[in-house]
Design a protein around this motif. Sequence first.
Motif, PDB file in Angstrom:
ATOM      1  N   ASP A   1       0.962  -0.934  -0.033  1.00 16.09           N
ATOM      2  CA  ASP A   1      -0.074   0.082   0.130  1.00 16.09           C
ATOM      3  C   ASP A   1       0.865   1.302  -0.020  1.00 16.09           C
ATOM      4  O   ASP A   1       1.465   1.651   0.960  1.00 16.09           O
ATOM      5  N   LYS A   2       1.017   1.757  -1.317  1.00 16.04           N
ATOM      6  CA  LYS A   2       2.071   3.137  -1.331  1.00 16.04           C
ATOM      7  C   LYS A   2       1.431   4.355  -1.133  1.00 16.04           C
ATOM      8  O   LYS A   2       1.902   5.354  -1.443  1.00 16.04           O
ATOM      9  N   ARG A   3       0.120   4.339  -0.794  1.00 16.30           N
ATOM     10  CA  ARG A   3      -0.595   5.655  -0.498  1.00 16.30           C
ATOM     11  C   ARG A   3       0.042   6.267   0.696  1.00 16.30           C
ATOM     12  O   ARG A   3       0.362   5.652   1.623  1.00 16.30           O
ATOM     13  N   SER A   4      -0.057   7.712   0.430  1.00 22.27           N
ATOM     14  CA  SER A   4       0.472   8.400   1.800  1.00 22.27           C
ATOM     15  C   SER A   4      -0.741   8.492   2.644  1.00 22.27           C
ATOM     16  O   SER A   4      -1.855   8.844   2.155  1.00 22.27           O
ATOM     17  N   TYR A   5      -0.505   8.247   3.919  1.00 20.56           N
ATOM     18  CA  TYR A   5      -1.642   8.207   4.887  1.00 20.56           C
ATOM     19  C   TYR A   5      -1.941   9.511   5.325  1.00 20.56           C
ATOM     20  O   TYR A   5      -1.135  10.203   5.873  1.00 20.56           O
ATOM     21  N   ARG A   6      -3.234   9.885   5.188  1.00 19.06           N
ATOM     22  CA  ARG A   6      -3.820  11.250   5.678  1.00 19.06           C
ATOM     23  C   ARG A   6      -5.212  10.975   6.396  1.00 19.06           C
ATOM     24  O   ARG A   6      -6.214  10.924   5.524  1.00 19.06           O
ATOM     25  N   HIS A   7      -5.178  10.837   7.618  1.00 17.08           N
ATOM     26  CA  HIS A   7      -6.436  10.371   8.249  1.00 17.08           C
ATOM     27  C   HIS A   7      -7.455  11.520   8.095  1.00 17.08           C
ATOM     28  O   HIS A   7      -8.707  10.988   8.054  1.00 17.08           O
ATOM     29  N   ALA A   8      -7.102  12.766   8.413  1.00 15.90           N
ATOM     30  CA  ALA A   8      -8.151  13.685   8.128  1.00 15.90           C
ATOM     31  C   ALA A   8      -8.797  13.734   6.873  1.00 15.90           C
ATOM     32  O   ALA A   8      -9.875  14.139   6.587  1.00 15.90           O
ATOM     33  N   ASP A   9      -8.124  13.496   5.398  1.00 14.57           N
ATOM     34  CA  ASP A   9      -8.667  13.323   4.389  1.00 14.57           C
ATOM     35  C   ASP A   9      -9.564  12.037   3.883  1.00 14.57           C
ATOM     36  O   ASP A   9     -10.270  12.183   2.807  1.00 14.57           O
TER      37      ASP A   9
ATOM     38  N   GLU B   1     -17.422   7.328   4.494  1.00 16.26           N
ATOM     39  CA  GLU B   1     -18.820   6.984   3.594  1.00 16.26           C
ATOM     40  C   GLU B   1     -18.125   6.151   2.076  1.00 16.26           C
ATOM     41  O   GLU B   1     -19.284   5.858   1.343  1.00 16.26           O
ATOM     42  N   LYS B   2     -16.980   6.237   1.919  1.00 15.01           N
ATOM     43  CA  LYS B   2     -16.399   5.469   0.424  1.00 15.01           C
ATOM     44  C   LYS B   2     -15.279   4.464   1.135  1.00 15.01           C
ATOM     45  O   LYS B   2     -14.084   4.684   1.207  1.00 15.01           O
ATOM     46  N   ILE B   3     -15.809   3.281   1.393  1.00 18.65           N
ATOM     47  CA  ILE B   3     -15.091   2.193   1.835  1.00 18.65           C
ATOM     48  C   ILE B   3     -14.949   0.977   0.573  1.00 18.65           C
ATOM     49  O   ILE B   3     -16.026   0.480   0.305  1.00 18.65           O
ATOM     50  N   LEU B   4     -13.423   0.897   0.247  1.00 20.22           N
ATOM     51  CA  LEU B   4     -13.229  -0.101  -0.820  1.00 20.22           C
ATOM     52  C   LEU B   4     -12.755  -1.365  -0.051  1.00 20.22           C
ATOM     53  O   LEU B   4     -11.692  -1.184   0.426  1.00 20.22           O
ATOM     54  N   LEU B   5     -13.464  -2.397  -0.066  1.00 20.45           N
ATOM     55  CA  LEU B   5     -12.826  -3.574   0.572  1.00 20.45           C
ATOM     56  C   LEU B   5     -12.368  -4.619  -0.302  1.00 20.45           C
ATOM     57  O   LEU B   5     -12.942  -4.951  -1.233  1.00 20.45           O
ATOM     58  N   ILE B   6     -10.986  -4.772  -0.223  1.00 21.14           N
ATOM     59  CA  ILE B   6     -10.066  -5.552  -1.408  1.00 21.14           C
ATOM     60  C   ILE B   6     -10.136  -6.924  -0.514  1.00 21.14           C
ATOM     61  O   ILE B   6      -9.413  -7.118   0.247  1.00 21.14           O
ATOM     62  N   ARG B   7     -10.680  -8.056  -1.337  1.00 24.40           N
ATOM     63  CA  ARG B   7     -10.408  -9.304  -0.782  1.00 24.40           C
ATOM     64  C   ARG B   7      -9.888 -10.137  -1.835  1.00 24.40           C
ATOM     65  O   ARG B   7     -10.011  -9.991  -2.856  1.00 24.40           O
ATOM     66  N   GLY B   8      -9.171 -11.362  -1.479  1.00 20.59           N
ATOM     67  CA  GLY B   8      -8.758 -12.416  -2.147  1.00 20.59           C
ATOM     68  C   GLY B   8      -7.677 -13.038  -1.857  1.00 20.59           C
ATOM     69  O   GLY B   8      -7.271 -13.119  -0.715  1.00 20.59           O
ATOM     70  N   THR B   9      -6.838 -13.483  -2.793  1.00 21.28           N
ATOM     71  CA  THR B   9      -5.731 -14.276  -2.584  1.00 21.28           C
ATOM     72  C   THR B   9      -4.450 -13.884  -3.464  1.00 21.28           C
ATOM     73  O   THR B   9      -4.744 -13.564  -4.798  1.00 21.28           O
ATOM     74  N   VAL B  10      -3.237 -13.789  -3.122  1.00 20.65           N
ATOM     75  CA  VAL B  10      -2.029 -13.204  -3.775  1.00 20.65           C
ATOM     76  C   VAL B  10      -1.192 -14.411  -3.819  1.00 20.65           C
ATOM     77  O   VAL B  10      -0.637 -14.799  -2.547  1.00 20.65           O
ATOM     78  N   PHE B  11      -0.930 -15.256  -4.845  1.00 26.17           N
ATOM     79  CA  PHE B  11       0.018 -16.373  -4.633  1.00 26.17           C
ATOM     80  C   PHE B  11       0.994 -16.145  -5.764  1.00 26.17           C
ATOM     81  O   PHE B  11       1.018 -16.258  -7.044  1.00 26.17           O
ATOM     82  N   PHE B  12       2.317 -16.202  -5.128  1.00 27.56           N
ATOM     83  CA  PHE B  12       3.255 -15.869  -5.979  1.00 27.56           C
ATOM     84  C   PHE B  12       3.258 -14.691  -7.055  1.00 27.56           C
ATOM     85  O   PHE B  12       3.559 -14.906  -8.175  1.00 27.56           O
ATOM     86  N   GLY B  13       2.830 -13.637  -6.392  1.00 23.03           N
ATOM     87  CA  GLY B  13       2.571 -12.436  -7.340  1.00 23.03           C
ATOM     88  C   GLY B  13       2.594 -11.265  -6.525  1.00 23.03           C
ATOM     89  O   GLY B  13       3.222 -10.912  -5.471  1.00 23.03           O
ATOM     90  N   GLY B  14       2.089 -10.050  -6.961  1.00 26.81           N
ATOM     91  CA  GLY B  14       1.947  -8.967  -6.240  1.00 26.81           C
ATOM     92  C   GLY B  14       0.758  -8.078  -6.305  1.00 26.81           C
ATOM     93  O   GLY B  14       0.244  -8.221  -7.453  1.00 26.81           O
ATOM     94  N   LEU B  15       0.173  -7.281  -5.349  1.00 32.25           N
ATOM     95  CA  LEU B  15      -0.741  -6.318  -5.126  1.00 32.25           C
ATOM     96  C   LEU B  15      -0.129  -4.986  -4.868  1.00 32.25           C
ATOM     97  O   LEU B  15       0.516  -5.010  -3.901  1.00 32.25           O
ATOM     98  N   GLU B  16      -0.520  -4.114  -5.572  1.00 35.25           N
ATOM     99  CA  GLU B  16       0.070  -2.588  -5.322  1.00 35.25           C
ATOM    100  C   GLU B  16      -1.098  -1.607  -5.563  1.00 35.25           C
ATOM    101  O   GLU B  16      -1.865  -1.648  -6.335  1.00 35.25           O
ATOM    102  N   ILE B  17      -1.093  -0.993  -4.198  1.00 33.44           N
ATOM    103  CA  ILE B  17      -2.028   0.158  -4.453  1.00 33.44           C
ATOM    104  C   ILE B  17      -1.277   1.616  -4.136  1.00 33.44           C
ATOM    105  O   ILE B  17      -0.582   1.874  -3.347  1.00 33.44           O
ATOM    106  N   LYS B  18      -1.830   2.619  -5.167  1.00 27.64           N
ATOM    107  CA  LYS B  18      -1.172   3.664  -5.200  1.00 27.64           C
ATOM    108  C   LYS B  18      -2.250   4.901  -5.386  1.00 27.64           C
ATOM    109  O   LYS B  18      -3.532   4.529  -5.746  1.00 27.64           O
ATOM    110  N   SER B  19      -2.115   5.892  -4.858  1.00 28.52           N
ATOM    111  CA  SER B  19      -2.939   7.234  -5.291  1.00 28.52           C
ATOM    112  C   SER B  19      -1.903   8.303  -5.733  1.00 28.52           C
ATOM    113  O   SER B  19      -0.845   8.598  -5.324  1.00 28.52           O
ATOM    114  N   TYR B  20      -2.540   9.353  -6.634  1.00 21.07           N
ATOM    115  CA  TYR B  20      -1.737  10.483  -6.835  1.00 21.07           C
ATOM    116  C   TYR B  20      -2.658  11.804  -6.286  1.00 21.07           C
ATOM    117  O   TYR B  20      -3.611  11.653  -5.894  1.00 21.07           O
TER     118      TYR B  20
END
Length: 281
Positions: free
Chosen positions: A250-258, A262-281
């Motif tokens: 999770d490469k997002r910069s954490y800003r709790h105040a922002d 009311e917008k919750i994205l729940l990511i579920r699943g399995t990562v097997f010999f791979g990668g999952l990357e989350i970014k924000s601009y």
Amino acid sequence: MKRNRINNNDGGMIFGFIILGVGVLILLRKLNVFYPVWLLSWPMILIAIGVITLVKHEFKSLFGVLMLGLGMFFLLEREFNFNFGLQNYVFPIALIVVGIYLITKKQQEKQALSDFQEKINARASSVKNSTETTSSDAEYDKEGKTAFYSQSTDKKSFSGMSGTSGTSYSDSVSIDSIMSGINKRMLTKNFQGGKLTAAFGGIDLDLTQSDFTGMVTLQVDVIFGGIKLVVPPHWDVRVEVTNIAAGVEDKRSYRHADVDSEKILLIRGTVFFGGLEIKSY
């Protein structure tokens, strides 16, 4: 509402039982207790991957069927000496099946897009030819047009157009990247989640122009591949994936105040010999 419903077919529990079973079998081996050796053979890994994928996708996953079929084939051939005479044809047959699936899916997406465009054109023509309407009729027509658009985008035929690279206006996403790379940008303002499967391939999904309210679930399954998600910085992203010999960043910069609660994205699943990357601009 529909978009707030969480998929209960989580393969995490199934995977947990598989790990538990492997542990029990190893313990039995250490205790010299007899059990079939083929239960710890490598084809059982393919079978386990296929079962987990099928359970998660409600038994509607081509990748799950393919993994299960290959696992059963190699298990019967190597451990039970079944001679199917297909040793030299397994790989090309698998490629043919995947190719037919991808071509069929592409044709379905094109047909869905064509049907949707025809409905839009027919609606526009009907509105243009209506020269005598009262104010109440005009208001009704406006509401009808809005209702038509809402109903059209909720149809599965329209939501199914999100499987290839490019821009999508669909409310949900369904991408299977098998030995390929897919780049997708979602522009919907009523995002309802969906599922991503990357097997020996990669998926780049851009959600920066999307929006929703409530909680939506995005199912991700990565096997020898990678998924990159770019999300708006104010979304509340919660990651609940099972990773095995894999990286989840999770490469997002954490800003709790922002963060918008009311917008919750729940990511579920399995990562097997791979990668999952989350970014924000």
